[in-house]
Design an enzyme around this catalytic site. Sequence first.
Site, mmCIF file in Angstrom:
data_model
loop_
_atom_site.group_PDB
_atom_site.id
_atom_site.type_symbol
_atom_site.label_atom_id
_atom_site.label_comp_id
_atom_site.label_asym_id
_atom_site.label_seq_id
_atom_site.Cartn_x
_atom_site.Cartn_y
_atom_site.Cartn_z
ATOM 1 C CB SER A 234 -0.944 -0.062 1.201
ATOM 2 O OG SER A 234 -2.017 0.813 1.061
ATOM 3 C CG ASP A 461 -6.375 -2.795 -3.694
ATOM 4 O OD1 ASP A 461 -6.964 -2.022 -2.905
ATOM 5 O OD2 ASP A 461 -5.258 -3.276 -3.456
ATOM 6 C CG HIS A 489 -5.529 -2.814 0.443
ATOM 7 N ND1 HIS A 489 -5.036 -2.172 -0.664
ATOM 8 C CD2 HIS A 489 -4.844 -2.310 1.504
ATOM 9 C CE1 HIS A 489 -4.105 -1.319 -0.304
ATOM 10 N NE2 HIS A 489 -3.969 -1.392 1.011
#
Length: 519
Positions: A234, A461, A489
């Site tokens: 991320s 996502d 995610h």
Amino acid sequence: MPADPQVPDGDRTRTRRRWGAVAALVAGALALAGCTSPKNQSDASERPQITHDVPAELSRFYEQQVEWTECGDLECATVEVPLDWEDPEGDVITLAVNRSTATGSDVIGSLLTNPGGPGGSGVEALEGIVMERVGKEIAERYDIVGFDPRGVAGSQPVECVDGEQMDEIVSADPDYSTEAGVQEAEDRFGALGEACLQNTGELLEHVDTVSAARDMDVLRAVLGDETLTYLGYSYGTQLGATYAALYPEKVGRMVLDGALDPTLSADELAQGQAVGFESALRAYVEDCRTGASCPLTGSVEDGMAQVKKVLDRARRNPIPTDDPDRPLTGSLAFSGIAQSLYAPDLWPWLTRGLQGALANDGSTLLFLADFYYDRQDDGTYASNSTEAFWAINCADDRSPSDLESMKASAAQIEAAAPTIGYYFSYGGVVCAQWPVPEAGGLDSYAAEGAAPILVIGTTNDPATPYAWAESLSALLSSGVLLTYEGEGHTAYGRSNECVDDAVDTYLLTGEAPADGTRC
């Protein structure tokens, strides 16, 4: 930017979520608290520090002797870095670091990790990454290292407000339809910024991603590695891409999972993420309609409208919860819904939350929102992750804060994401009065000359839309795109064997999968 959805009052993307979110909420996960990782076997301290080609003014950082101590089944240490990389002979700050040393004898080196954020604690996340994400052979052949970036948790932290004040900020439902409402939101975050400056001091001006990436090169050196081997999730992908751009010749095997494109503006990121969460919510609604306990009725469009009705109602008239002093506001309802969209394993919690909210009970969505913000039952917050999130985003890039620009951006976002776009709008209010200047990013992220960098994108996502993985892999001169066709995610360690095998092979041998591989 943030593992994760934007805070309800608006800001850049929030691509962070405390690591282990899925494990902490699904059945049986709490039993992990009693588990221990294998006893460490390698003697990582025997590897020499890498200090050649270091400017004289930085030698005290690259040549420092790090003392590792036992902390449970891990080892912990602190590492010093400059407060201001433009003034390395000035004040210093400390970074909290921990590691799980390789369990085998044929050790490749260190694997530095970051779980996302900005604001996520790599020290807190490390055990979960070792136990739940990386392959067995990775743990055998790498010392897996976590660290808290500057401003975060156990490192020199950003400190702002107490739990009661944080409750007021994250639960507020600003009225963006009036100029007075927008001003009230700006003033709220302006007061937050002043509190951050008063309680954090000069560090608040130096929590930007570029400075954190420079810190990573000190970590590489004191860990004894010629090149940086790195696993970033991320926001950790932005951190890794920034490192690669600064030190392309020092890039080793780098995995960027759940990619962010650091060249996008704050408004572009907000719109992309709004569309991502809208798409993930639609996938949930489609799935929910097949279950007997789904509280949504009619078509998928009908279900999306019912979710919006919950949000709109909570914003106009907060929904009662099992805590009479804490009704479910629209902002908290959105945070609870967004938390549940990070992985399909969490969708049953969203079903429970919507069941309750539609029956005038917001307790489950409030629980999910509290989990998202690391709020504890006693009203305190277990980490500074949200404060650090705001501070780092305001250091990196800021949305335009003039009213007409925010109105225009909001119209685009809400047109693209009609169910939840409101909560990604008016992001400029957060940093409009931030008390320290913007540091900004880099002019180029091409990282010319870097070894192959593996970029992973998940097709649906919510927090880091797939298009960002495509653009980041193209942006990096040596980017290789690996696609997971699925929901949720990030992908490595939570998707399928195709992804896991490709990443493990790359980390063990340096051989990346063919660009464009789909799993």
